[in-house]
Design a protein around this motif. Structure first.
Motif, PDB file in Angstrom:
ATOM      1  N   LYS A  63       0.838  -1.200   0.000  1.00  0.00           N
ATOM      2  CA  LYS A  63       0.000   0.000   0.000  1.00  0.00           C
ATOM      3  C   LYS A  63       0.876   1.254   0.000  1.00  0.00           C
ATOM      4  O   LYS A  63       0.592   2.209  -0.717  1.00  0.00           O
ATOM      5  CB  LYS A  63      -0.931   0.010   1.221  1.00  0.00           C
ATOM      6  N   GLU A  65       3.888   1.629  -1.140  1.00  0.00           N
ATOM      7  CA  GLU A  65       4.546   1.811  -2.433  1.00  0.00           C
ATOM      8  C   GLU A  65       3.560   2.186  -3.535  1.00  0.00           C
ATOM      9  O   GLU A  65       3.837   3.061  -4.357  1.00  0.00           O
ATOM     10  CB  GLU A  65       5.281   0.531  -2.820  1.00  0.00           C
ATOM     11  N   LEU A  66       2.411   1.535  -3.571  1.00  0.00           N
ATOM     12  CA  LEU A  66       1.482   1.692  -4.688  1.00  0.00           C
ATOM     13  C   LEU A  66       0.496   2.852  -4.531  1.00  0.00           C
ATOM     14  O   LEU A  66      -0.102   3.273  -5.510  1.00  0.00           O
ATOM     15  CB  LEU A  66       0.707   0.385  -4.912  1.00  0.00           C
ATOM     16  N   GLN A  67       0.335   3.343  -3.329  1.00  0.00           N
ATOM     17  CA  GLN A  67      -0.572   4.469  -3.108  1.00  0.00           C
ATOM     18  C   GLN A  67       0.100   5.548  -2.249  1.00  0.00           C
ATOM     19  O   GLN A  67      -0.320   5.825  -1.130  1.00  0.00           O
ATOM     20  CB  GLN A  67      -1.865   4.002  -2.422  1.00  0.00           C
ATOM     21  N   THR A 119      -7.630  -1.188  -0.385  1.00  0.00           N
ATOM     22  CA  THR A 119      -7.431  -0.182  -1.437  1.00  0.00           C
ATOM     23  C   THR A 119      -8.471  -0.406  -2.522  1.00  0.00           C
ATOM     24  O   THR A 119      -9.184  -1.404  -2.520  1.00  0.00           O
ATOM     25  CB  THR A 119      -6.030  -0.296  -2.079  1.00  0.00           C
ATOM     26  N   LEU A 121      -7.364  -0.579  -5.585  1.00  0.00           N
ATOM     27  CA  LEU A 121      -6.481  -0.969  -6.680  1.00  0.00           C
ATOM     28  C   LEU A 121      -6.911  -2.301  -7.286  1.00  0.00           C
ATOM     29  O   LEU A 121      -7.333  -3.206  -6.559  1.00  0.00           O
ATOM     30  CB  LEU A 121      -5.038  -1.079  -6.178  1.00  0.00           C
ATOM     31  N   PRO A 122      -6.790  -2.423  -8.598  1.00  0.00           N
ATOM     32  CA  PRO A 122      -7.109  -3.701  -9.233  1.00  0.00           C
ATOM     33  C   PRO A 122      -6.008  -4.734  -8.966  1.00  0.00           C
ATOM     34  O   PRO A 122      -4.838  -4.364  -8.765  1.00  0.00           O
ATOM     35  CB  PRO A 122      -7.188  -3.357 -10.723  1.00  0.00           C
ATOM     36  N   ARG A 124      -4.432  -6.586 -10.870  1.00  0.00           N
ATOM     37  CA  ARG A 124      -3.361  -6.633 -11.877  1.00  0.00           C
ATOM     38  C   ARG A 124      -2.166  -5.744 -11.536  1.00  0.00           C
ATOM     39  O   ARG A 124      -1.084  -5.939 -12.078  1.00  0.00           O
ATOM     40  CB  ARG A 124      -3.911  -6.300 -13.261  1.00  0.00           C
ATOM     41  N   VAL A 125      -2.343  -4.757 -10.627  1.00  0.00           N
ATOM     42  CA  VAL A 125      -1.213  -3.886 -10.285  1.00  0.00           C
ATOM     43  C   VAL A 125      -0.274  -4.539  -9.273  1.00  0.00           C
ATOM     44  O   VAL A 125       0.846  -4.058  -9.075  1.00  0.00           O
ATOM     45  CB  VAL A 125      -1.661  -2.495  -9.764  1.00  0.00           C
ATOM     46  N   PHE A 126      -0.712  -5.618  -8.669  1.00  0.00           N
ATOM     47  CA  PHE A 126       0.112  -6.274  -7.654  1.00  0.00           C
ATOM     48  C   PHE A 126       0.996  -7.334  -8.301  1.00  0.00           C
ATOM     49  O   PHE A 126       0.550  -8.082  -9.170  1.00  0.00           O
ATOM     50  CB  PHE A 126      -0.769  -6.918  -6.581  1.00  0.00           C
ATOM     51  N   PRO A 127       2.243  -7.405  -7.875  1.00  0.00           N
ATOM     52  CA  PRO A 127       3.139  -8.440  -8.422  1.00  0.00           C
ATOM     53  C   PRO A 127       2.674  -9.837  -7.999  1.00  0.00           C
ATOM     54  O   PRO A 127       2.008  -9.997  -6.977  1.00  0.00           O
ATOM     55  CB  PRO A 127       4.497  -8.102  -7.817  1.00  0.00           C
TER      56      PRO A 127
END
Length: 151
Positions: A63, A65-67, A119, A121-122, A124-127
């Motif tokens: 979270k 890192e991505l947001q 979140t 977030l979809p 697909r954004v997660f490794p």
């Protein structure tokens, strides 16, 4: 009452009778099969705690890192708390260090699920695999520098 009957009907009483038999060095009163099962379960519990704490840490690192626009004191403190708790847990259970690679992998899956829940977030954004090196995850200055004050 027979050992297994007490184990099935009153677990607390069983634990107390087994502790007393151990304390009095009375092996004939020990319920060896259930003692073995319970000791193995205690070991599994220590591993599950490690995985659970890694899951929370990794979910919050994802979270973070991505947001970056959503970063909060709460996330910062959760990352700090989990790093400290994991280090303490490994100090108390040093043989778990040999299981860290598997625990990181198991914790990462749950961490992604945590981040998805918390979140918008979809997926697909997660490794698919943990992008963070094991050696770095517990370092205070990795990704979210918890060695400093928030802010």
């Amino acid at each position: 009452m027979e050992h297994s009957g007490l184990y099935e009907q009153d677990f607390y009483a069983w634990t107390q009778s087994q502790a007393q038999a151990l304390n009095n060095q009375q092996p004939s009163l020990l319920d060896w099969q259930h003692l073995k099962e319970e000791i193995e379960a205690l070991g599994r519990q220590q591993y599950r705690e490690l995985v659970s704490r890694l899951a929370v840490l990794l979910g919050h690192l994802l979270k973070w890192e991505l947001q970056p626009e959503q970063r909060s004191r709460s996330w910062f403190l959760t990352i700090r708390e989990q790093r400290r708790a994991i280090r303490r847990h490994l100090l108390q259970n040093p043989s778990l260090k040999s299981r860290l690679p598997q625990a990181l992998e198991d914790g990462f899956e749950a961490g992604v699920d945590l981040a998805l829940r918390e979140t918008n977030l979809p997926i697909r954004v997660f490794p698919e695999v943990c992008p963070y090196p094991l050696a770095r995850v517990l370092q205070e200055n990795f990704l979210c520098d918890t060695s400093q004050d928030w802010g």
